[in-house]
Write an enzyme that holds these catalytic residues in place. Structure first.
Site, PDB file in Angstrom:
ATOM      1  N   LYS A  71     -81.779  71.942 -38.810  1.00  0.00           N
ATOM      2  CA  LYS A  71     -81.575  73.326 -39.267  1.00  0.00           C
ATOM      3  C   LYS A  71     -81.252  73.439 -40.761  1.00  0.00           C
ATOM      4  O   LYS A  71     -81.754  74.331 -41.436  1.00  0.00           O
ATOM      5  CB  LYS A  71     -80.457  73.996 -38.469  1.00  0.00           C
ATOM      6  CG  LYS A  71     -80.820  74.302 -37.028  1.00  0.00           C
ATOM      7  CD  LYS A  71     -79.681  75.078 -36.376  1.00  0.00           C
ATOM      8  CE  LYS A  71     -79.930  75.295 -34.905  1.00  0.00           C
ATOM      9  NZ  LYS A  71     -78.941  76.158 -34.277  1.00  0.00           N
ATOM     10  N   ASP A 107     -78.921  82.743 -34.993  1.00  0.00           N
ATOM     11  CA  ASP A 107     -77.779  82.286 -34.187  1.00  0.00           C
ATOM     12  C   ASP A 107     -76.645  83.319 -34.167  1.00  0.00           C
ATOM     13  O   ASP A 107     -76.030  83.570 -33.129  1.00  0.00           O
ATOM     14  CB  ASP A 107     -77.250  80.948 -34.714  1.00  0.00           C
ATOM     15  CG  ASP A 107     -78.162  79.784 -34.341  1.00  0.00           C
ATOM     16  OD1 ASP A 107     -78.887  79.886 -33.333  1.00  0.00           O
ATOM     17  OD2 ASP A 107     -78.147  78.770 -35.070  1.00  0.00           O
TER      18      ASP A 107
END
Ligand code: ATR
Length: 282
Positions: A71, A107
């Site tokens: 990420k 997220d």
């Protein structure tokens, strides 16, 4: 059915990737909406990430999700980053747009949507929020909570420097509190969030005394194996409202699915049950 019934390809990259629930999740929505597409797990080791992302723009992919450990590293390979991904320093959703890569991070969105579902009465102005942990997940959650209007965010992490760094980079109303003061960090809060790995299956339990936790405080854990962590069990026994972590995984996937496949998917009880079945098989 997609426009002209064109075949659409997407996936998730990680290393390892075999335990990812994302293919099961997107596969459910593809079937539900009768879309001519596929969402594949793609095992990409760290030393191949750069090449994979370079090639992605010229391949047939509509985009990919990015998971551990890529990420943060993926940020440098995006042509465009949305403000949220730039602020957090991590990308979890990539959209291929006319041969270029657009990186976002959903997220925090997933966390907030799950909180809305599980604790509809919680509001950002209901007192301070305490977040345990300062890893990648915490960065996205802290940014989303501040964005939602939380006026005082107490950040508690075992390694204080990591929390100080997060507070510096994200900015805003964050107070860093030492790990050994975590019990007092619960005074007068409206929400407690565990973003550490403590309480996860095969990991140490979270050692936290809830004596100072107000009875009305919402308690949520991003760990979802087990679904009801020891922290949530204790909070529930005290009568506090609790929100499990599975919904964050489900909701963070919604924007990517919409970008790639053109349909807004929903998180339903049937989807939750299907994913839980997959979890049991893991
Ligand atoms: P993620 O990206 O999923 O958030 P991570 O970056 O590995 O995962 O972060 C894990 C979090 O759990 C960190 O806040 C970590 O604390 P440190 O920054 O001190 O490492 C926390 N954590 C893991 N094991 C812990 C333990 N035994 N006690 C306290 N905190 C722990």
């Amino acid at each position: 059915m997609t426009e002209n019934n064109r075949f659409i390809q997407a996936g998730v990259i990680g290393w390892p990737i075999s335990h990812s629930l994302s293919p099961r999740l997107h596969g459910y929505w593809l079937k539900e909406h009768d879309i001519n597409g596929v969402y594949e797990p793609l095992a990409i080791p760290p030393d191949s990430l750069r090449l994979f992302l370079l090639k992605l723009a010229s391949q047939e992919f509509a985009g990919v999700n990015i998971t551990v450990p890529h990420k943060e590293a993926a940020v440098a390979h995006m042509d465009t980053l949305d403000d949220n991904a730039r602020r957090i320093g991590a990308v979890n959703t990539v959209v291929v747009q006319e041969g270029t890569l657009y990186g976002g991070n959903t997220d925090g969105f997933g966390f907030m949507e799950n909180l809305k579902d599980g604790a509809p009465d919680w509001a950002a102005n209901q007192g301070p929020v305490t977040v345990l942990g300062a890893g990648g997940a915490a960065r996205a959650i802290v940014a989303a909570l501040l964005e939602a209007g939380v006026g005082e965010l107490r950040l508690v992490n075992r390694t204080r420097e990591r929390a100080d760094q997060l507070a510096k980079e994200i900015g805003g109303a964050i107070t860093v509190i030492d790990w050994d003061k975590r019990t007092s960090a619960l005074e007068e809060i409206g929400l407690l969030v565990n973003t550490t790995t403590l309480g996860m299956k095969d990991k140490d339990p979270l050692d936290l005394d809830l004596e100072n936790l107000p009875a009305s405080a919402v308690v949520t854990d991003i760990v979802y194996t087990p679904l009801i962590t020891p922290l949530l069990t204790t909070a529930r026994q005290l009568g506090n409202p609790v929100v499990d972590g599975l919904g964050m995984l489900l909701h963070q996937a919604r924007p990517g699915f919409f970008f790639w496949f053109g349909v807004k998917p929903e998180v339903t009880d049937a989807l939750r049950a299907f994913i839980l079945e997959g979890l049991e098989e893991c």
